[in-house]
Design a protein around this motif. Structure first.
Motif, mmCIF file in Angstrom:
data_model
loop_
_atom_site.group_PDB
_atom_site.id
_atom_site.type_symbol
_atom_site.label_atom_id
_atom_site.label_comp_id
_atom_site.label_asym_id
_atom_site.label_seq_id
_atom_site.Cartn_x
_atom_site.Cartn_y
_atom_site.Cartn_z
ATOM 1 N N ALA A 48 -11.971 79.539 76.275
ATOM 2 C CA ALA A 48 -11.378 79.396 74.950
ATOM 3 C C ALA A 48 -11.233 77.946 74.532
ATOM 4 O O ALA A 48 -10.953 77.065 75.348
ATOM 5 C CB ALA A 48 -10.004 80.059 74.932
ATOM 6 N N LEU A 49 -11.406 77.709 73.247
ATOM 7 C CA LEU A 49 -11.026 76.466 72.589
ATOM 8 C C LEU A 49 -9.882 76.802 71.658
ATOM 9 O O LEU A 49 -10.004 77.692 70.814
ATOM 10 C CB LEU A 49 -12.204 75.881 71.796
ATOM 11 N N LEU A 50 -8.743 76.114 71.809
ATOM 12 C CA LEU A 50 -7.605 76.295 70.921
ATOM 13 C C LEU A 50 -7.451 75.046 70.067
ATOM 14 O O LEU A 50 -7.444 73.930 70.581
ATOM 15 C CB LEU A 50 -6.328 76.551 71.712
ATOM 16 N N VAL A 51 -7.320 75.245 68.759
ATOM 17 C CA VAL A 51 -7.224 74.144 67.803
ATOM 18 C C VAL A 51 -5.962 74.315 66.975
ATOM 19 O O VAL A 51 -5.683 75.411 66.472
ATOM 20 C CB VAL A 51 -8.460 74.110 66.878
ATOM 21 N N GLY A 52 -5.190 73.219 66.813
ATOM 22 C CA GLY A 52 -3.987 73.238 65.989
ATOM 23 C C GLY A 52 -4.064 72.184 64.899
ATOM 24 O O GLY A 52 -4.707 71.148 65.061
ATOM 25 N N THR A 53 -3.411 72.455 63.764
ATOM 26 C CA THR A 53 -3.480 71.547 62.617
ATOM 27 C C THR A 53 -2.098 71.113 62.151
ATOM 28 O O THR A 53 -1.068 71.650 62.578
ATOM 29 C CB THR A 53 -4.207 72.216 61.440
ATOM 30 N N LEU A 58 -3.238 77.783 64.025
ATOM 31 C CA LEU A 58 -3.640 77.834 65.430
ATOM 32 C C LEU A 58 -4.807 78.796 65.545
ATOM 33 O O LEU A 58 -4.698 79.967 65.159
ATOM 34 C CB LEU A 58 -2.475 78.298 66.307
ATOM 35 N N GLN A 59 -5.941 78.312 66.072
ATOM 36 C CA GLN A 59 -7.142 79.128 66.197
ATOM 37 C C GLN A 59 -7.571 79.268 67.648
ATOM 38 O O GLN A 59 -7.511 78.315 68.412
ATOM 39 C CB GLN A 59 -8.295 78.528 65.386
ATOM 40 N N PHE A 60 -8.019 80.479 67.983
ATOM 41 C CA PHE A 60 -8.608 80.780 69.275
ATOM 42 C C PHE A 60 -10.104 80.956 69.037
ATOM 43 O O PHE A 60 -10.534 81.881 68.355
ATOM 44 C CB PHE A 60 -7.990 82.073 69.819
ATOM 45 N N ILE A 61 -10.913 80.063 69.618
ATOM 46 C CA ILE A 61 -12.350 80.015 69.339
ATOM 47 C C ILE A 61 -13.123 80.190 70.635
ATOM 48 O O ILE A 61 -12.758 79.635 71.676
ATOM 49 C CB ILE A 61 -12.724 78.684 68.664
ATOM 50 N N ILE A 62 -14.215 80.968 70.568
ATOM 51 C CA ILE A 62 -15.079 81.155 71.723
ATOM 52 C C ILE A 62 -16.514 80.823 71.338
ATOM 53 O O ILE A 62 -16.854 80.723 70.154
ATOM 54 C CB ILE A 62 -15.019 82.593 72.272
ATOM 55 N N ILE A 70 -14.340 82.644 65.765
ATOM 56 C CA ILE A 70 -12.884 82.662 65.789
ATOM 57 C C ILE A 70 -12.419 84.063 66.189
ATOM 58 O O ILE A 70 -12.648 85.038 65.469
ATOM 59 C CB ILE A 70 -12.297 82.279 64.417
ATOM 60 N N LEU A 71 -11.769 84.165 67.367
ATOM 61 C CA LEU A 71 -11.262 85.463 67.825
ATOM 62 C C LEU A 71 -9.972 85.835 67.114
ATOM 63 O O LEU A 71 -9.748 86.983 66.759
ATOM 64 C CB LEU A 71 -11.037 85.449 69.330
ATOM 65 N N TRP A 72 -9.063 84.862 66.975
ATOM 66 C CA TRP A 72 -7.872 85.098 66.175
ATOM 67 C C TRP A 72 -7.351 83.798 65.585
ATOM 68 O O TRP A 72 -7.695 82.711 66.030
ATOM 69 C CB TRP A 72 -6.776 85.843 66.945
ATOM 70 N N HIS A 73 -6.551 83.967 64.547
ATOM 71 C CA HIS A 73 -6.006 82.838 63.796
ATOM 72 C C HIS A 73 -4.585 83.209 63.399
ATOM 73 O O HIS A 73 -4.340 84.301 62.909
ATOM 74 C CB HIS A 73 -6.858 82.580 62.550
ATOM 75 N N LYS A 74 -3.648 82.284 63.625
ATOM 76 C CA LYS A 74 -2.286 82.518 63.165
ATOM 77 C C LYS A 74 -1.693 81.204 62.674
ATOM 78 O O LYS A 74 -2.172 80.112 63.048
ATOM 79 C CB LYS A 74 -1.429 83.129 64.260
ATOM 80 N N ASN A 75 -0.687 81.302 61.825
ATOM 81 C CA ASN A 75 -0.039 80.108 61.300
ATOM 82 C C ASN A 75 1.391 80.039 61.803
ATOM 83 O O ASN A 75 2.161 81.001 61.653
ATOM 84 C CB ASN A 75 -0.058 80.100 59.773
ATOM 85 N N LEU A 76 1.739 78.911 62.422
ATOM 86 C CA LEU A 76 3.080 78.702 62.971
ATOM 87 C C LEU A 76 4.001 78.014 61.975
ATOM 88 O O LEU A 76 5.142 77.693 62.299
ATOM 89 C CB LEU A 76 2.993 77.898 64.263
ATOM 90 N N SER A 77 3.491 77.733 60.767
ATOM 91 C CA SER A 77 4.284 77.232 59.637
ATOM 92 C C SER A 77 4.790 75.804 59.788
ATOM 93 O O SER A 77 5.576 75.338 58.969
ATOM 94 C CB SER A 77 5.493 78.163 59.366
ATOM 95 N N VAL A 78 4.348 75.103 60.814
ATOM 96 C CA VAL A 78 4.808 73.733 61.034
ATOM 97 C C VAL A 78 3.750 72.996 61.852
ATOM 98 O O VAL A 78 2.956 73.621 62.564
ATOM 99 C CB VAL A 78 6.178 73.737 61.758
ATOM 100 N N ARG A 79 3.726 71.681 61.741
ATOM 101 C CA ARG A 79 2.732 70.857 62.437
ATOM 102 C C ARG A 79 2.692 71.150 63.934
ATOM 103 O O ARG A 79 3.732 71.228 64.596
ATOM 104 C CB ARG A 79 3.040 69.380 62.203
#
Length: 239
Positions: A48-53, A58-62, A70-79
């Motif tokens: 997995a590659l995990l990317v945060g912005t 937050l993205q889970f990439i394979i 992109i296997l899944w994507h979620k937003n944590l609402s903060v940096r």
């Protein structure tokens, strides 16, 4: 990998002049990591590659058929300030540990579901490192804060999501990086960290070697191994 404002550039080799992949985002890429995770739908470990912005994506990439998916994507609402992949629940499999600007360490399972959120106050967690610093075969979570606070959280039970503050110390400026160096003379794990004041500190856990080691059979290696993304995904084409 290379951060470039709202892009993540992935190169095949250190000497490559052009990126193999380019990922585009709505806000700055602030963190990424690579590692092995066990998904529910497969018996095989997933690379997995995990990317945060900056905006909290937050993205889970394979790697899928020589391309990125992109296997899944979620937003944590903060940096998102930092991401690590490691076993912190002591069940033998890796979890996702995310440091966010709302003063939390967010422990997620490989599907992105919440396991536990740890409040880190005062200050905001800027940098994290996961490592066994006391020799008991369980990983501690080391946290460097924006206010100069250095905290260590530990989980002393098997297959558990209960984390407690083990110890902490404080310096004058924010902590921007943390690493581990083995002391060959004393067999200690030296914790090295530093920040904006250009001072480097080295310390070790006073419990090192005094605790009985837990029997944990880990299926996957520590995410701190120095291994590049392309080698991990076994791409062989030349740039």
């Amino acid at each position: 990998m290379h951060f470039e404002l709202k892009k993540l550039l992935i190169f095949s080799r250190l000497i490559s002049k052009e990126p193999k992949f380019t990922l585009y985002y709505d806000s700055w890429v602030t963190a990424c990591t690579i590692g092995l995770l066990q998904l529910k739908k497969t018996s095989q470990l997933t690379r997995a590659l995990l990317v945060g912005t900056k905006s909290g994506d937050l993205q889970f990439i394979i790697l899928y058929e020589n391309d990125l998916k992109i296997l899944w994507h979620k937003n944590l609402s903060v940096r998102i300030n930092d991401i690590k992949i490691a076993d912190v629940t002591n069940d033998g499999n890796n979890e996702i540990i995310v440091a966010t600007d709302d003063s939390y360490l967010k422990i997620l399972d490989p599907e992105g579901k919440r396991l536990n959120y740890l409040k880190v106050t005062p200050g905001r967690p800027l940098r994290i490192l996961v490592h066994d610093i006391d020799g008991d075969n369980t990983n501690e979570i080391l946290v460097g804060g924006a206010d100069g606070t250095f905290k260590v959280f530990h989980n002393t039970s098997l297959n558990s999501i209960i984390f407690r503050l083990k110890w902490e110390t404080k310096v004058k400026t924010s902590i921007k990086d943390i690493c581990i160096s083995k002391d060959s003379e004393n067999d200690f794990e030296n914790i090295i960290f530093g920040g904006y004041n250009r001072e480097i500190r080295s310390l070790y856990d006073f419990n090192y070697g005094n605790k009985e080691a837990k029997k944990i059979k880990r299926r996957n290696p520590n995410s701190e191994l120095l291994i590049d993304f392309i080698h991990l995904f076994k791409l062989t084409d030349k740039v």
